[in-house]
Scaffold this motif. Structure first.
Motif, PDB file in Angstrom:
ATOM      1  N   THR A  67       0.855  -1.184   0.000  1.00  0.00           N
ATOM      2  CA  THR A  67       0.000   0.000   0.000  1.00  0.00           C
ATOM      3  C   THR A  67       0.889   1.232   0.000  1.00  0.00           C
ATOM      4  OG1 THR A  67      -0.158  -0.069   2.427  1.00  0.00           O
ATOM      5  CG2 THR A  67      -1.929  -1.110   1.165  1.00  0.00           C
TER       6      THR A  67
ATOM      7  N   ASN B  15     -12.101   9.032   7.224  1.00  0.00           N
ATOM      8  CA  ASN B  15     -10.726   8.532   7.123  1.00  0.00           C
ATOM      9  C   ASN B  15     -10.618   7.754   5.814  1.00  0.00           C
ATOM     10  OD1 ASN B  15      -8.200   7.445   7.387  1.00  0.00           O
ATOM     11  ND2 ASN B  15      -8.477   6.777   9.510  1.00  0.00           N
TER      12      ASN B  15
ATOM     13  N   HIS C 181      -8.258   7.055   3.664  1.00  0.00           N
ATOM     14  CA  HIS C 181      -7.175   6.101   3.451  1.00  0.00           C
ATOM     15  C   HIS C 181      -7.486   4.763   4.112  1.00  0.00           C
ATOM     16  CE1 HIS C 181      -3.034   5.065   2.379  1.00  0.00           C
ATOM     17  NE2 HIS C 181      -3.025   4.388   3.512  1.00  0.00           N
ATOM     18  N   ALA C 182      -7.947   4.814   5.345  1.00  0.00           N
ATOM     19  CA  ALA C 182      -8.293   3.576   6.056  1.00  0.00           C
ATOM     20  C   ALA C 182      -9.436   2.846   5.364  1.00  0.00           C
ATOM     21  CB  ALA C 182      -8.667   3.894   7.501  1.00  0.00           C
ATOM     22  N   ASP C 183     -10.406   3.600   4.847  1.00  0.00           N
ATOM     23  CA  ASP C 183     -11.526   2.975   4.147  1.00  0.00           C
ATOM     24  C   ASP C 183     -11.053   2.234   2.900  1.00  0.00           C
ATOM     25  OD1 ASP C 183     -13.238   3.942   6.022  1.00  0.00           O
ATOM     26  OD2 ASP C 183     -13.923   5.653   4.829  1.00  0.00           O
ATOM     27  N   TRP C 184     -10.141   2.856   2.153  1.00  0.00           N
ATOM     28  CA  TRP C 184      -9.630   2.191   0.951  1.00  0.00           C
ATOM     29  C   TRP C 184      -8.765   0.982   1.314  1.00  0.00           C
ATOM     30  CZ3 TRP C 184     -11.950   2.571  -3.291  1.00  0.00           C
ATOM     31  CH2 TRP C 184     -12.550   3.759  -3.705  1.00  0.00           C
ATOM     32  N   GLU C 185      -7.999   1.100   2.391  1.00  0.00           N
ATOM     33  CA  GLU C 185      -7.171  -0.035   2.836  1.00  0.00           C
ATOM     34  C   GLU C 185      -8.027  -1.280   3.057  1.00  0.00           C
ATOM     35  OE1 GLU C 185      -3.986  -0.830   3.850  1.00  0.00           O
ATOM     36  OE2 GLU C 185      -2.858   1.021   4.023  1.00  0.00           O
ATOM     37  N   LYS C 186      -9.222  -1.100   3.632  1.00  0.00           N
ATOM     38  CA  LYS C 186     -10.103  -2.243   3.897  1.00  0.00           C
ATOM     39  C   LYS C 186     -10.560  -2.914   2.609  1.00  0.00           C
ATOM     40  CE  LYS C 186     -11.954  -0.188   8.150  1.00  0.00           C
ATOM     41  NZ  LYS C 186     -13.161   0.426   8.764  1.00  0.00           N
ATOM     42  N   LYS C 187     -10.594  -2.150   1.513  1.00  0.00           N
ATOM     43  CA  LYS C 187     -11.077  -2.697   0.248  1.00  0.00           C
ATOM     44  C   LYS C 187      -9.975  -3.384  -0.559  1.00  0.00           C
ATOM     45  CE  LYS C 187     -14.490   1.034  -0.119  1.00  0.00           C
ATOM     46  NZ  LYS C 187     -14.930   2.219  -0.881  1.00  0.00           N
TER      47      LYS C 187
ATOM     48  N   ALA D 266      -7.399  -5.570   0.324  1.00  0.00           N
ATOM     49  CA  ALA D 266      -7.112  -6.991   0.545  1.00  0.00           C
ATOM     50  C   ALA D 266      -8.098  -7.911  -0.185  1.00  0.00           C
ATOM     51  CB  ALA D 266      -7.071  -7.312   2.037  1.00  0.00           C
TER      52      ALA D 266
ATOM     53  N   LYS E  99      -0.266  -9.036   1.871  1.00  0.00           N
ATOM     54  CA  LYS E  99       0.304  -7.703   2.042  1.00  0.00           C
ATOM     55  C   LYS E  99       1.786  -7.786   2.394  1.00  0.00           C
ATOM     56  CE  LYS E  99      -0.356  -3.206   4.240  1.00  0.00           C
ATOM     57  NZ  LYS E  99      -1.200  -2.355   5.096  1.00  0.00           N
TER      58      LYS E  99
END
Length: 331
Positions: A226, A239, A241-247, A249, A275
Protein backbone atom coordinates in the motif's frame (compact mmCIF):
# COMPACT_ATOMS: atom_id res chain seq x y z
CA UNK A 1 19.69 -14.14 -8.83
CA UNK A 2 16.03 -13.14 -8.54
CA UNK A 3 14.18 -10.80 -10.92
CA UNK A 4 11.42 -8.64 -9.44
CA UNK A 5 9.09 -5.95 -10.78
CA UNK A 6 6.68 -3.59 -9.04
CA UNK A 7 3.76 -3.61 -11.43
CA UNK A 8 0.38 -1.91 -11.53
CA UNK A 9 -1.66 -0.81 -14.53
CA UNK A 10 -2.46 2.48 -12.72
CA UNK A 11 0.06 5.32 -12.66
CA UNK A 12 0.78 7.51 -9.65
CA UNK A 13 1.14 4.64 -7.17
CA UNK A 14 4.82 5.33 -6.49
CA UNK A 15 6.43 2.49 -8.44
CA UNK A 16 9.64 4.35 -9.21
CA UNK A 17 9.92 5.85 -5.72
CA UNK A 18 9.33 2.43 -4.19
CA UNK A 19 11.88 0.81 -6.50
CA UNK A 20 14.59 3.35 -5.65
CA UNK A 21 14.04 3.07 -1.92
CA UNK A 22 13.66 -0.71 -1.86
CA UNK A 23 16.88 -1.03 -3.89
CA UNK A 24 18.67 1.15 -1.35
CA UNK A 25 17.31 -0.89 1.55
CA UNK A 26 18.35 -4.14 -0.15
CA UNK A 27 21.85 -2.75 -0.59
CA UNK A 28 21.89 -1.90 3.12
CA UNK A 29 21.13 -5.59 3.70
CA UNK A 30 24.24 -6.35 1.62
CA UNK A 31 22.22 -7.59 -1.36
CA UNK A 32 23.64 -6.42 -4.67
CA UNK A 33 21.00 -4.94 -6.98
CA UNK A 34 20.75 -4.27 -10.71
CA UNK A 35 18.00 -1.78 -11.60
CA UNK A 36 16.72 -2.03 -15.17
CA UNK A 37 14.85 0.98 -16.54
CA UNK A 38 12.31 -0.68 -18.83
CA UNK A 39 10.01 2.34 -18.95
CA UNK A 40 10.29 4.56 -22.07
CA UNK A 41 9.50 7.51 -19.78
CA UNK A 42 12.93 6.90 -18.15
CA UNK A 43 11.72 7.98 -14.70
CA UNK A 44 14.22 5.98 -12.69
CA UNK A 45 17.12 6.97 -14.93
CA UNK A 46 16.21 10.64 -14.56
CA UNK A 47 15.95 10.09 -10.79
CA UNK A 48 19.59 9.01 -10.59
CA UNK A 49 21.14 11.16 -13.31
CA UNK A 50 21.26 14.89 -13.76
CA UNK A 51 19.87 16.39 -16.94
CA UNK A 52 23.23 16.99 -18.65
CA UNK A 53 24.41 13.42 -18.15
CA UNK A 54 21.07 12.04 -19.27
CA UNK A 55 21.06 14.26 -22.35
CA UNK A 56 24.53 12.99 -23.27
CA UNK A 57 23.45 9.36 -22.90
CA UNK A 58 20.28 9.74 -24.92
CA UNK A 59 22.10 11.75 -27.56
CA UNK A 60 24.41 8.86 -28.39
CA UNK A 61 22.13 5.90 -27.64
CA UNK A 62 20.93 5.44 -31.21
CA UNK A 63 24.39 5.40 -32.79
CA UNK A 64 25.71 2.07 -34.07
CA UNK A 65 28.02 0.47 -31.53
CA UNK A 66 26.78 2.63 -28.66
CA UNK A 67 26.56 1.04 -25.21
CA UNK A 68 24.78 4.00 -23.61
CA UNK A 69 21.28 2.69 -22.80
CA UNK A 70 19.08 -0.39 -22.83
CA UNK A 71 17.89 0.63 -26.30
CA UNK A 72 21.48 0.75 -27.59
CA UNK A 73 21.87 -2.93 -26.75
CA UNK A 74 18.47 -3.98 -28.13
CA UNK A 75 18.72 -2.04 -31.38
CA UNK A 76 20.67 -4.73 -33.34
CA UNK A 77 17.98 -7.30 -32.53
CA UNK A 78 15.12 -4.99 -33.50
CA UNK A 79 16.83 -4.13 -36.78
CA UNK A 80 17.70 -7.78 -37.52
CA UNK A 81 21.45 -7.13 -37.54
CA UNK A 82 22.59 -9.37 -34.68
CA UNK A 83 22.09 -10.32 -31.06
CA UNK A 84 21.90 -7.97 -28.09
CA UNK A 85 24.86 -5.67 -27.69
CA UNK A 86 26.72 -4.74 -24.55
CA UNK A 87 25.83 -1.90 -22.23
CA UNK A 88 27.77 -0.16 -19.51
CA UNK A 89 25.98 -0.40 -16.13
CA UNK A 90 26.23 2.69 -13.95
CA UNK A 91 27.12 2.26 -10.28
CA UNK A 92 24.74 4.47 -8.31
CA UNK A 93 26.14 3.52 -4.92
CA UNK A 94 27.89 0.49 -3.51
CA UNK A 95 25.64 -2.47 -4.24
CA UNK A 96 23.38 -0.74 -6.78
CA UNK A 97 23.91 -0.63 -10.55
CA UNK A 98 21.60 0.84 -13.19
CA UNK A 99 20.96 -0.05 -16.82
CA UNK A 100 19.78 3.36 -18.14
CA UNK A 101 16.46 3.60 -19.93
CA UNK A 102 15.67 5.34 -23.19
CA UNK A 103 12.65 6.95 -24.82
CA UNK A 104 13.54 4.88 -27.90
CA UNK A 105 12.52 1.74 -26.01
CA UNK A 106 9.16 2.49 -27.62
CA UNK A 107 10.73 1.26 -30.90
CA UNK A 108 11.43 -2.09 -29.25
CA UNK A 109 7.88 -2.20 -27.92
CA UNK A 110 6.52 -1.66 -31.43
CA UNK A 111 8.29 -4.85 -32.59
CA UNK A 112 7.02 -7.01 -29.76
CA UNK A 113 3.42 -7.71 -30.93
CA UNK A 114 4.71 -9.07 -34.27
CA UNK A 115 7.38 -11.08 -32.46
CA UNK A 116 4.73 -12.48 -30.12
CA UNK A 117 2.72 -13.75 -33.10
CA UNK A 118 5.90 -15.21 -34.61
CA UNK A 119 6.53 -17.14 -31.39
CA UNK A 120 3.25 -19.02 -31.91
CA UNK A 121 4.52 -19.89 -35.40
CA UNK A 122 7.82 -21.16 -33.87
CA UNK A 123 9.90 -18.60 -35.76
CA UNK A 124 13.38 -17.88 -34.46
CA UNK A 125 13.06 -14.11 -34.88
CA UNK A 126 9.98 -14.15 -32.68
CA UNK A 127 11.86 -15.87 -29.87
CA UNK A 128 14.89 -13.63 -30.35
CA UNK A 129 13.01 -10.33 -30.19
CA UNK A 130 10.67 -11.39 -27.37
CA UNK A 131 13.49 -12.53 -25.09
CA UNK A 132 16.09 -9.91 -26.11
CA UNK A 133 15.64 -7.77 -23.00
CA UNK A 134 15.87 -10.88 -20.83
CA UNK A 135 19.17 -11.89 -22.44
CA UNK A 136 20.56 -8.39 -21.99
CA UNK A 137 19.61 -8.33 -18.32
CA UNK A 138 20.96 -11.84 -17.73
CA UNK A 139 24.30 -10.92 -19.30
CA UNK A 140 24.72 -7.93 -17.01
CA UNK A 141 23.33 -9.60 -13.89
CA UNK A 142 25.73 -12.52 -14.29
CA UNK A 143 28.69 -10.24 -15.01
CA UNK A 144 27.98 -8.14 -11.93
CA UNK A 145 27.02 -11.21 -9.85
CA UNK A 146 23.98 -9.44 -8.42
CA UNK A 147 21.48 -10.94 -6.01
CA UNK A 148 18.43 -9.02 -7.24
CA UNK A 149 17.28 -7.49 -10.52
CA UNK A 150 14.63 -4.78 -10.07
CA UNK A 151 12.75 -3.82 -13.22
CA UNK A 152 11.18 -0.36 -13.31
CA UNK A 153 8.19 -0.44 -15.66
CA UNK A 154 5.55 1.93 -16.96
CA UNK A 155 1.88 1.99 -15.84
CA UNK A 156 0.31 -0.09 -18.61
CA UNK A 157 -0.42 -3.62 -19.78
CA UNK A 158 1.40 -3.25 -23.09
CA UNK A 159 3.74 -5.54 -24.96
CA UNK A 160 6.90 -4.29 -23.24
CA UNK A 161 5.56 -4.92 -19.75
CA UNK A 162 4.40 -8.34 -20.91
CA UNK A 163 7.94 -9.50 -21.68
CA UNK A 164 9.25 -7.89 -18.48
CA UNK A 165 6.73 -9.58 -16.20
CA UNK A 166 7.18 -12.94 -17.93
CA UNK A 167 10.92 -12.63 -17.35
CA UNK A 168 10.44 -12.02 -13.62
CA UNK A 169 10.54 -14.58 -10.84
CA UNK A 170 8.30 -12.42 -8.67
CA UNK A 171 6.07 -9.40 -9.15
CA UNK A 172 4.52 -7.13 -6.54
CA UNK A 173 1.64 -4.68 -6.97
CA UNK A 174 1.86 -1.21 -5.39
CA UNK A 175 -1.67 0.01 -4.63
CA UNK A 176 -2.60 3.57 -3.75
CA UNK A 177 -5.63 4.48 -1.67
CA UNK A 178 -7.90 5.53 -4.52
CA UNK A 179 -10.61 4.08 -6.72
CA UNK A 180 -8.60 3.95 -9.95
CA UNK A 181 -5.65 2.16 -8.39
CA UNK A 182 -8.01 -0.39 -6.89
CA UNK A 183 -9.88 -0.95 -10.15
CA UNK A 184 -6.59 -1.43 -12.01
CA UNK A 185 -6.00 -4.62 -10.00
CA UNK A 186 -8.60 -6.38 -12.15
CA UNK A 187 -6.61 -5.54 -15.27
CA UNK A 188 -3.37 -6.67 -13.65
CA UNK A 189 -4.80 -10.05 -12.70
CA UNK A 190 -6.45 -10.74 -16.06
CA UNK A 191 -3.51 -9.51 -18.12
CA UNK A 192 -0.79 -11.40 -16.27
CA UNK A 193 -2.87 -14.59 -16.25
CA UNK A 194 -3.39 -14.36 -20.01
CA UNK A 195 0.28 -13.60 -20.66
CA UNK A 196 1.34 -16.63 -18.65
CA UNK A 197 -1.20 -18.95 -20.30
CA UNK A 198 -0.24 -17.77 -23.79
CA UNK A 199 3.48 -18.13 -23.09
CA UNK A 200 3.00 -21.65 -21.79
CA UNK A 201 1.27 -22.44 -25.09
CA UNK A 202 4.24 -20.95 -26.95
CA UNK A 203 6.64 -23.06 -24.89
CA UNK A 204 4.62 -26.21 -25.55
CA UNK A 205 4.86 -25.59 -29.29
CA UNK A 206 8.60 -24.82 -29.23
CA UNK A 207 11.26 -27.42 -29.94
CA UNK A 208 13.16 -28.77 -26.91
CA UNK A 209 16.21 -26.71 -27.88
CA UNK A 210 14.19 -23.51 -28.23
CA UNK A 211 12.39 -24.20 -24.98
CA UNK A 212 15.73 -24.28 -23.21
CA UNK A 213 16.75 -20.89 -24.61
CA UNK A 214 13.61 -18.87 -23.79
CA UNK A 215 12.42 -17.74 -20.38
CA UNK A 216 10.10 -19.91 -18.33
CA UNK A 217 7.41 -17.26 -18.03
CA UNK A 218 6.00 -18.24 -14.62
CA UNK A 219 6.27 -15.16 -12.38
CA UNK A 220 4.92 -15.79 -8.90
CA UNK A 221 2.79 -13.19 -7.15
CA UNK A 222 4.66 -11.65 -4.25
CA UNK A 223 1.75 -9.63 -2.86
CA UNK A 224 0.93 -5.93 -2.64
CA UNK A 225 2.34 -2.78 -1.06
CA UNK A 226 0.00 0.00 0.00
CA UNK A 227 1.44 3.28 -1.15
CA UNK A 228 0.26 6.72 -0.07
CA UNK A 229 2.42 8.85 -2.35
CA UNK A 230 -0.81 10.08 -3.95
CA UNK A 231 -4.02 9.90 -1.99
CA UNK A 232 -7.33 11.11 -3.43
CA UNK A 233 -9.41 11.79 -0.36
CA UNK A 234 -12.85 12.36 -1.82
CA UNK A 235 -15.42 14.44 0.03
CA UNK A 236 -17.38 12.22 2.36
CA UNK A 237 -15.19 9.72 4.19
CA UNK A 238 -13.83 10.71 7.58
CA UNK A 239 -10.73 8.53 7.12
CA UNK A 240 -10.56 7.80 3.38
CA UNK A 241 -7.17 6.10 3.45
CA UNK A 242 -8.29 3.58 6.06
CA UNK A 243 -11.53 2.97 4.15
CA UNK A 244 -9.63 2.19 0.95
CA UNK A 245 -7.17 -0.03 2.84
CA UNK A 246 -10.10 -2.24 3.90
CA UNK A 247 -11.08 -2.70 0.25
CA UNK A 248 -7.61 -3.57 -1.05
CA UNK A 249 -7.11 -6.99 0.54
CA UNK A 250 -10.33 -8.59 -0.78
CA UNK A 251 -9.83 -7.00 -4.21
CA UNK A 252 -6.28 -8.43 -4.41
CA UNK A 253 -7.59 -11.84 -3.33
CA UNK A 254 -10.46 -11.89 -5.84
CA UNK A 255 -8.94 -10.10 -8.84
CA UNK A 256 -5.28 -11.14 -8.70
CA UNK A 257 -4.66 -14.14 -6.45
CA UNK A 258 -7.71 -16.17 -7.51
CA UNK A 259 -7.22 -15.38 -11.19
CA UNK A 260 -3.55 -16.39 -11.19
CA UNK A 261 -4.25 -19.44 -9.06
CA UNK A 262 -6.73 -20.66 -11.67
CA UNK A 263 -3.91 -20.66 -14.23
CA UNK A 264 -1.36 -22.35 -11.97
CA UNK A 265 -1.56 -22.71 -8.16
CA UNK A 266 2.24 -22.46 -7.97
CA UNK A 267 1.97 -18.79 -8.99
CA UNK A 268 0.53 -17.88 -5.59
CA UNK A 269 2.83 -19.21 -2.84
CA UNK A 270 1.59 -19.04 0.72
CA UNK A 271 3.54 -16.21 2.31
CA UNK A 272 1.21 -15.94 5.29
CA UNK A 273 -0.71 -13.03 3.77
CA UNK A 274 -0.79 -11.03 0.57
CA UNK A 275 0.30 -7.70 2.04
CA UNK A 276 4.06 -7.11 1.81
CA UNK A 277 3.89 -3.83 3.69
CA UNK A 278 2.75 -0.23 3.55
CA UNK A 279 4.37 3.12 2.87
CA UNK A 280 2.92 6.37 4.11
CA UNK A 281 2.99 9.72 2.34
CA UNK A 282 6.41 11.33 2.86
CA UNK A 283 5.20 14.64 1.38
CA UNK A 284 8.08 16.95 0.41
CA UNK A 285 10.78 14.39 1.15
CA UNK A 286 10.12 12.37 -2.02
CA UNK A 287 10.98 15.28 -4.36
CA UNK A 288 13.90 16.22 -2.09
CA UNK A 289 15.28 12.69 -2.51
CA UNK A 290 14.95 13.01 -6.29
CA UNK A 291 16.82 16.33 -6.19
CA UNK A 292 19.82 14.60 -4.63
CA UNK A 293 19.38 11.26 -6.41
CA UNK A 294 19.19 8.94 -3.44
CA UNK A 295 16.79 7.28 -1.01
CA UNK A 296 14.46 9.17 1.33
CA UNK A 297 16.02 7.46 4.32
CA UNK A 298 19.42 8.94 3.45
CA UNK A 299 18.34 12.60 3.58
CA UNK A 300 19.87 13.42 6.97
CA UNK A 301 22.23 16.31 6.44
CA UNK A 302 20.39 17.43 3.30
CA UNK A 303 17.04 18.60 4.65
CA UNK A 304 15.83 20.65 7.59
CA UNK A 305 16.54 18.79 10.87
CA UNK A 306 12.85 19.07 11.65
CA UNK A 307 12.32 16.36 9.03
CA UNK A 308 14.83 13.92 10.52
CA UNK A 309 12.21 11.87 12.38
CA UNK A 310 10.35 11.33 9.11
CA UNK A 311 13.62 10.49 7.33
CA UNK A 312 14.38 7.86 9.96
CA UNK A 313 10.83 6.54 9.70
CA UNK A 314 11.30 6.16 5.94
CA UNK A 315 14.53 4.28 6.42
CA UNK A 316 12.87 1.89 8.88
CA UNK A 317 9.83 1.44 6.61
CA UNK A 318 11.86 0.51 3.55
CA UNK A 319 14.19 -1.70 5.60
CA UNK A 320 11.15 -3.69 6.73
CA UNK A 321 9.87 -3.91 3.15
CA UNK A 322 13.26 -5.11 1.93
CA UNK A 323 13.46 -7.80 4.61
CA UNK A 324 9.99 -9.06 3.70
CA UNK A 325 10.82 -9.08 0.00
CA UNK A 326 14.00 -11.03 0.73
CA UNK A 327 11.90 -13.55 2.65
CA UNK A 328 9.27 -13.88 -0.07
CA UNK A 329 11.83 -14.09 -2.86
CA UNK A 330 13.90 -16.65 -1.00
CA UNK A 331 17.08 -14.64 -1.57
Amino acid sequence: MIKIALFNHKGGVGKTTLTVNIADALADLEKSVLIVDADPQCNITSFYMDESRLEELLGESGEDGSDATVWSALKPVVEGRGDVGSITPWEMRKGIHLLPGDVLMSDYEEELPTAWTECFARRQRGYSVTTALSRLVNNNAESLEVDVVLYDVGPNVGALNRVVILDCDLFITPVAADLFSLRALSTVGRSVAKWIADWQTIRSLASPADRESIFEGLPTYGGYITSAFKVHTGRSAANPHADWEKKIAPRVRDRVVSVLGAVNPDLIPNFGGNKVGGVKHFHSLAPEAQKYGFAIGKLRGYVNPGHYATVDDARSTFAALAREIVRRAGI
